[in-house]
Scaffold this motif. Structure first.
Motif, PDB file in Angstrom:
ATOM      1  N   LEU A   1       0.349 -46.034  13.327  1.00 45.89           N
ATOM      2  CA  LEU A   1      -0.831 -45.500  13.991  1.00 45.89           C
ATOM      3  C   LEU A   1      -2.088 -46.382  13.865  1.00 45.89           C
ATOM      4  CD1 LEU A   1      -1.155 -43.124  15.844  1.00 45.89           C
ATOM      5  CD2 LEU A   1      -1.988 -41.786  13.917  1.00 45.89           C
TER       6      LEU A   1
ATOM      7  N   MET B   1      -8.882 -52.328  23.711  1.00 48.45           N
ATOM      8  CA  MET B   1      -8.769 -52.065  25.152  1.00 48.45           C
ATOM      9  C   MET B   1     -10.049 -51.398  25.663  1.00 48.45           C
ATOM     10  SD  MET B   1      -5.864 -50.470  27.473  1.00 48.45           S
ATOM     11  CE  MET B   1      -6.209 -49.870  29.138  1.00 48.45           C
TER      12      MET B   1
ATOM     13  N   GLY C   1      -6.945 -30.196  22.508  1.00 49.27           N
ATOM     14  CA  GLY C   1      -5.920 -30.612  21.558  1.00 49.27           C
ATOM     15  C   GLY C   1      -5.504 -32.063  21.707  1.00 49.27           C
TER      16      GLY C   1
ATOM     17  N   LYS D   1      -7.928 -41.593  30.988  1.00 46.12           N
ATOM     18  CA  LYS D   1      -8.973 -40.783  31.628  1.00 46.12           C
ATOM     19  C   LYS D   1     -10.203 -41.651  31.916  1.00 46.12           C
ATOM     20  CE  LYS D   1     -11.933 -38.750  29.311  1.00 46.12           C
ATOM     21  NZ  LYS D   1     -13.223 -39.328  28.900  1.00 46.12           N
TER      22      LYS D   1
ATOM     23  N   SER E   1      -6.722 -34.663  32.317  1.00 48.77           N
ATOM     24  CA  SER E   1      -5.758 -35.601  31.763  1.00 48.77           C
ATOM     25  C   SER E   1      -5.085 -34.995  30.531  1.00 48.77           C
ATOM     26  CB  SER E   1      -6.497 -36.889  31.367  1.00 48.77           C
ATOM     27  OG  SER E   1      -5.605 -37.843  30.839  1.00 48.77           O
TER      28      SER E   1
ATOM     29  N   THR F   1       3.086 -33.745  25.552  1.00 47.76           N
ATOM     30  CA  THR F   1       3.817 -32.574  26.064  1.00 47.76           C
ATOM     31  C   THR F   1       3.272 -31.290  25.438  1.00 47.76           C
ATOM     32  OG1 THR F   1       5.444 -33.052  24.357  1.00 47.76           O
ATOM     33  CG2 THR F   1       5.989 -33.758  26.584  1.00 47.76           C
TER      34      THR F   1
HETATM   35  C1  B12 Z   1      -3.214 -45.181  22.429  1.00 47.82           C
HETATM   36  C2  B12 Z   1      -2.457 -44.016  21.891  1.00 47.82           C
HETATM   37  C3  B12 Z   1      -3.073 -43.238  20.900  1.00 47.82           C
HETATM   38  C4  B12 Z   1      -4.510 -43.493  20.447  1.00 47.82           C
HETATM   39  C5  B12 Z   1      -5.453 -42.864  21.476  1.00 47.82           C
HETATM   40  C6  B12 Z   1      -6.786 -43.588  21.560  1.00 47.82           C
HETATM   41  C7  B12 Z   1      -7.584 -43.112  22.743  1.00 47.82           C
HETATM   42  N1  B12 Z   1      -8.873 -43.232  22.583  1.00 47.82           N
HETATM   43  O1  B12 Z   1      -7.075 -42.684  23.760  1.00 47.82           O
HETATM   44  C8  B12 Z   1      -4.512 -42.756  19.081  1.00 47.82           C
HETATM   45  C9  B12 Z   1      -4.105 -43.743  18.010  1.00 47.82           C
HETATM   46  C10 B12 Z   1      -5.822 -42.084  18.671  1.00 47.82           C
HETATM   47  C11 B12 Z   1      -3.363 -41.760  19.268  1.00 47.82           C
HETATM   48  C12 B12 Z   1      -3.240 -40.604  18.523  1.00 47.82           C
HETATM   49  C13 B12 Z   1      -2.135 -39.775  18.607  1.00 47.82           C
HETATM   50  N2  B12 Z   1      -1.041 -39.935  19.344  1.00 47.82           N
HETATM   51 CO1  B12 Z   1      -0.922 -41.261  20.712  1.00 47.82          CO
HETATM   52  N3  B12 Z   1      -0.458 -42.668  21.928  1.00 47.82           N
HETATM   53  C14 B12 Z   1      -1.135 -43.689  22.357  1.00 47.82           C
HETATM   54  C15 B12 Z   1      -0.236 -44.537  23.310  1.00 47.82           C
HETATM   55  C16 B12 Z   1       0.332 -45.687  22.467  1.00 47.82           C
HETATM   56  C17 B12 Z   1      -0.873 -45.098  24.554  1.00 47.82           C
HETATM   57  C18 B12 Z   1      -1.617 -44.110  25.469  1.00 47.82           C
HETATM   58  C19 B12 Z   1      -2.486 -44.889  26.436  1.00 47.82           C
HETATM   59  O2  B12 Z   1      -3.673 -45.072  26.205  1.00 47.82           O
HETATM   60  N4  B12 Z   1      -1.877 -45.434  27.509  1.00 47.82           N
HETATM   61  C20 B12 Z   1      -2.561 -46.340  28.458  1.00 47.82           C
HETATM   62  C21 B12 Z   1      -3.270 -45.578  29.575  1.00 47.82           C
HETATM   63  C22 B12 Z   1      -3.952 -46.565  30.508  1.00 47.82           C
HETATM   64  O3  B12 Z   1      -2.284 -44.884  30.315  1.00 47.82           O
HETATM   65  P1  B12 Z   1      -2.349 -43.322  30.625  1.00 47.82           P
HETATM   66  O4  B12 Z   1      -3.103 -42.622  29.571  1.00 47.82           O
HETATM   67  O5  B12 Z   1      -1.002 -42.835  30.972  1.00 47.82           O
HETATM   68  O6  B12 Z   1      -3.306 -43.203  31.925  1.00 47.82           O
HETATM   69  C23 B12 Z   1      -2.956 -43.640  33.219  1.00 47.82           C
HETATM   70  C24 B12 Z   1      -2.213 -42.585  34.056  1.00 47.82           C
HETATM   71  O7  B12 Z   1      -1.485 -41.675  33.288  1.00 47.82           O
HETATM   72  C25 B12 Z   1      -3.281 -41.959  34.900  1.00 47.82           C
HETATM   73  N5  B12 Z   1      -4.040 -40.819  34.374  1.00 47.82           N
HETATM   74  C26 B12 Z   1      -4.404 -40.525  33.109  1.00 47.82           C
HETATM   75  N6  B12 Z   1      -5.169 -39.440  33.076  1.00 47.82           N
HETATM   76  C27 B12 Z   1      -5.313 -39.010  34.332  1.00 47.82           C
HETATM   77  C28 B12 Z   1      -6.028 -37.927  34.864  1.00 47.82           C
HETATM   78  C29 B12 Z   1      -6.012 -37.699  36.229  1.00 47.82           C
HETATM   79  C30 B12 Z   1      -6.758 -36.534  36.777  1.00 47.82           C
HETATM   80  C31 B12 Z   1      -5.256 -38.556  37.082  1.00 47.82           C
HETATM   81  C32 B12 Z   1      -5.190 -38.278  38.532  1.00 47.82           C
HETATM   82  C33 B12 Z   1      -4.563 -39.650  36.557  1.00 47.82           C
HETATM   83  C34 B12 Z   1      -4.606 -39.876  35.191  1.00 47.82           C
HETATM   84  O8  B12 Z   1      -4.189 -43.015  35.127  1.00 47.82           O
HETATM   85  C35 B12 Z   1      -4.280 -43.833  33.944  1.00 47.82           C
HETATM   86  C36 B12 Z   1      -4.590 -45.246  34.337  1.00 47.82           C
HETATM   87  O9  B12 Z   1      -3.667 -45.772  35.250  1.00 47.82           O
HETATM   88  C37 B12 Z   1       0.859 -43.477  23.698  1.00 47.82           C
HETATM   89  C38 B12 Z   1       2.244 -44.038  24.055  1.00 47.82           C
HETATM   90  C39 B12 Z   1       2.522 -44.084  25.521  1.00 47.82           C
HETATM   91  N7  B12 Z   1       3.647 -44.697  25.815  1.00 47.82           N
HETATM   92  O10 B12 Z   1       1.810 -43.559  26.347  1.00 47.82           O
HETATM   93  C40 B12 Z   1       0.902 -42.583  22.440  1.00 47.82           C
HETATM   94  C41 B12 Z   1       1.316 -41.116  22.578  1.00 47.82           C
HETATM   95  C42 B12 Z   1       0.697 -40.482  23.821  1.00 47.82           C
HETATM   96  N8  B12 Z   1       0.732 -40.486  21.319  1.00 47.82           N
HETATM   97  C43 B12 Z   1       1.496 -39.635  20.809  1.00 47.82           C
HETATM   98  C44 B12 Z   1       1.192 -38.918  19.603  1.00 47.82           C
HETATM   99  C45 B12 Z   1       2.269 -38.003  19.080  1.00 47.82           C
HETATM  100  C46 B12 Z   1      -0.042 -39.069  18.964  1.00 47.82           C
HETATM  101  C47 B12 Z   1      -0.512 -38.382  17.684  1.00 47.82           C
HETATM  102  C48 B12 Z   1      -0.094 -36.918  17.494  1.00 47.82           C
HETATM  103  C49 B12 Z   1       0.000 -39.242  16.536  1.00 47.82           C
HETATM  104  C50 B12 Z   1      -0.104 -38.709  15.164  1.00 47.82           C
HETATM  105  N9  B12 Z   1       1.046 -38.647  14.544  1.00 47.82           N
HETATM  106  O11 B12 Z   1      -1.185 -38.385  14.699  1.00 47.82           O
HETATM  107  C51 B12 Z   1      -2.037 -38.519  17.803  1.00 47.82           C
HETATM  108  C52 B12 Z   1      -2.584 -37.383  18.689  1.00 47.82           C
HETATM  109  C53 B12 Z   1      -3.825 -36.813  18.278  1.00 47.82           C
HETATM  110  C54 B12 Z   1      -4.277 -35.795  19.323  1.00 47.82           C
HETATM  111  N10 B12 Z   1      -4.468 -34.576  18.889  1.00 47.82           N
HETATM  112  O12 B12 Z   1      -4.411 -36.092  20.491  1.00 47.82           O
HETATM  113  C55 B12 Z   1       2.785 -39.416  21.591  1.00 47.82           C
HETATM  114  C56 B12 Z   1       2.794 -38.108  22.393  1.00 47.82           C
HETATM  115  C57 B12 Z   1       4.150 -37.435  22.334  1.00 47.82           C
HETATM  116  C58 B12 Z   1       4.139 -36.108  23.028  1.00 47.82           C
HETATM  117  N11 B12 Z   1       4.129 -35.040  22.303  1.00 47.82           N
HETATM  118  O13 B12 Z   1       4.163 -36.037  24.222  1.00 47.82           O
HETATM  119  C59 B12 Z   1       2.862 -40.747  22.417  1.00 47.82           C
HETATM  120  C60 B12 Z   1       3.602 -40.616  23.763  1.00 47.82           C
HETATM  121  C61 B12 Z   1       3.572 -41.792  21.518  1.00 47.82           C
HETATM  122  C62 B12 Z   1       4.958 -41.346  21.075  1.00 47.82           C
HETATM  123  N12 B12 Z   1       5.973 -41.593  21.852  1.00 47.82           N
HETATM  124  O14 B12 Z   1       5.104 -40.779  20.034  1.00 47.82           O
HETATM  125  N13 B12 Z   1      -2.521 -42.179  20.254  1.00 47.82           N
END
Ligand code: B12
Length: 219
Positions: free
Chosen positions: A59, A69, A99, A106, A147, A151
């Motif tokens: 993490l 980023m 949550g 976002k 956003s 899950t």
């Molecule tokens: C970065 C990250 C973090 C960072 C977040 C930092 C931040 N400021 O956002 C930190 C380290 C804080 C973090 C924490 C946690 N995380 Co996290 N994290 C990630 C990671 C590696 C990348 C997410 C990301 O930023 N992607 C890049 C962006 C650009 O993509 P995106 O969000 O999908 O957005 C795009 C589209 O989806 C869309 N989109 C997004 N929002 C919206 C909204 C609208 C309206 C529209 C139209 C489109 C749209 O447009 C965006 C740009 O193109 C993911 C893994 C993954 N594969 O996604 C795990 C992931 C999401 N995390 C996960 C977990 C479990 C956690 C923690 C619980 C970990 C822990 N043990 O403590 C905590 C959660 C705390 C909480 N309560 O939220 C899991 C979720 C699993 C699940 N249950 O579904 C993931 C999938 C990793 C995993 N496989 O275990 N995390």
């Protein structure tokens, strides 16, 4: 393009100075900021996600990469905002659902909407359903964009739609959902008006929802 690879690498290495200087370089070279974010920084974050899921990194490394980023993306945002541009006067209330602290995606959606003329009210992350409802009452946005990256938190999205219905606000606002675990069929099933897989799609869908363009389908 080498620059995009370097941008992805800087995110993976969590090198904030590098993400900022590469964003500056991209602007100086006339590269489209959105293309740079999607093909550069976001690719790096995808790889971080893969490494985290494979338990190859922990993490703290994800946090450092996320910060790197964010710094790079912010630089692009400042540039796009300073350019100004036309505004459609259409408004979007945007936030990450309760949550859930994931806000990188976002924030990219916000930048994309702003640079396409929308006025965006950003509620931030971990936003309770109640706060969305109160802000809809106060601001009367055209669209609520929500956003969710987990899950375990996306389940609050249908609750928000129900709460809009119960408050008599549902007919006055369009609901657009997004985030990695959200699927278009699910968004449709829970009663959303639109779904966007990426920030680029968010703009297309938002325009369609407010009648600014005719392309695309209902979610
Ligand atoms: C970065 C990250 C973090 C960072 C977040 C930092 C931040 N400021 O956002 C930190 C380290 C804080 C973090 C924490 C946690 N995380 Co996290 N994290 C990630 C990671 C590696 C990348 C997410 C990301 O930023 N992607 C890049 C962006 C650009 O993509 P995106 O969000 O999908 O957005 C795009 C589209 O989806 C869309 N989109 C997004 N929002 C919206 C909204 C609208 C309206 C529209 C139209 C489109 C749209 O447009 C965006 C740009 O193109 C993911 C893994 C993954 N594969 O996604 C795990 C992931 C999401 N995390 C996960 C977990 C479990 C956690 C923690 C619980 C970990 C822990 N043990 O403590 C905590 C959660 C705390 C909480 N309560 O939220 C899991 C979720 C699993 C699940 N249950 O579904 C993931 C999938 C990793 C995993 N496989 O275990 N995390």
């Amino acid at each position: 393009m080498d620059l995009f690879n370097e941008m992805a690498k800087a995110v993976i290495e969590g090198d904030e100075e590098k993400t900022v200087s590469l964003a500056q370089e991209a602007l100086a070279k006339g590269v489209d900021p959105m293309e740079a974010i999607e093909k550069g920084f976001a690719e790096g974050m995808k790889e971080i996600g893969r490494l985290f899921e494979a338990l190859e990194i922990y993490l703290p490394q994800v946090i450092i990469s996320a910060e790197a980023m964010t710094a790079g993306v912010d630089l692009f945002r400042q540039h796009l905002l300073s350019k100004g541009g036309e505004t459609s006067q259409k408004t979007v209330l945007l936030g990450t659902i309760q949550g859930d602290v994931h806000d990188i995606g976002k924030n990219i959606v916000k930048i994309m909407l702003e640079s396409n003329g929308f006025k965006v009210y950003d509620l931030g992350r971990d936003v309770p359903v109640f706060d969305f409802i109160e802000k809809v009452k106060e601001l009367r946005p055209d669209i609520v964009g929500v956003s969710a990256l987990m899950t375990t938190t996306m389940v609050h999205m249908p609750k928000l739609i129900e709460a809009l219905q119960e408050s008599g606000l549902r007919d006055q606002v369009k609901v657009m959902l997004g985030g990695a675990p959200v699927l278009p069929e699910w968004a449709k099933k829970v009663g959303a008006d639109g779904y966007g897989e990426s920030a680029m799609e968010a703009v297309r869908v938002a325009k369609k929802l407010v009648g600014l363009s005719s392309e695309g389908e209902r979610a």
